[in-house]
Write a protein that holds these residues in place. Structure first.
Motif: not given
Lengths: 112, 77
Positions: A34, A84, A87-88, A91, B47-48, B51, B69-71
């Motif tokens: 990540f 973030g 993931d964020i 995206e 989004r933050v 999550h 955990l890919q969220l």
């Protein structure tokens, strides 16, 4: 809980650097998939950023999670604001939102 | 210490009763999951924040017991 000194160190770092990426390892030697993706995304955005290797500083590793109320690493900060994790960032990069945010915040790109 | 997908789903639904949750075990090791969560409670949240709501539902398991955990979160309704 984070001691005041650690909290202050983090606060100063994110206030005095346009873009800060708290990650495991370094951009050239990321120690987690990540974190690797997060630094790769910033490289593709062509922006200068300050990488902070949380594996080299246990106080920061826990402190950053308390600071942002976010349980994982990596963590991206732009102009002092928590954006973030991986993931964020992914995206936002895919939708172009991250590039727009960096431009809106006036972050200089690396391209000379 | 891996965490079963069913526990993750149950914890999320306990905190977000209307949530639609889909979970994929990315590596079959019980430690690397991808999850999509839809809930009306996400409406109007960044989004933050969305999550963080899911992490709160997991009551501290995130980043410890549960390594990755890919969220993906979406507001529903």
């Amino acid at each position: 809980m984070t001691d005041a000194n650690t909290h202050e160190r983090i606060r100063l770092d994110v206030q005095t650097n346009d873009v800060v990426l708290y990650m495991k390892g370094t951009p050239d030697f990321p120690q987690c998939g990540f974190s690797a993706r997060a630094s790769q995304i910033l490289r593709m955005c062509n922006v200068k950023y300050k990488p902070v290797d949380v594996l080299a500083d246990a106080a920061i590793r826990q402190g950053i999670k308390d600071f942002s109320n976010w349980p994982t690493i990596p963590q991206l900060y732009v102009k002092g604001e928590f954006v973030g994790g991986s993931d964020i960032m992914t995206e936002m990069y895919q939708s172009g939102e991250l590039q727009q945010l960096l431009a809106d915040k006036g972050v200089a790109t690396d391209a000379a | 210490m891996p965490m079963p997908a069913a526990d993750i789903e149950a914890m999320i639904k306990a905190a977000l009763p209307d949530a639609e949750v889909t979970i994929d075990d990315l590596r079959g090791d019980g430690d690397h999951y991808a999850a999509t969560v839809l809930s009306a409670a996400f409406a109007g949240k960044t989004r933050v924040q969305q999550h963080q709501m899911v992490y709160a539902a997991l009551k501290g398991k995130m980043g410890g017991t549960l390594h990755a955990l890919q969220l993906t979160t979406k507001a529903k309704g």
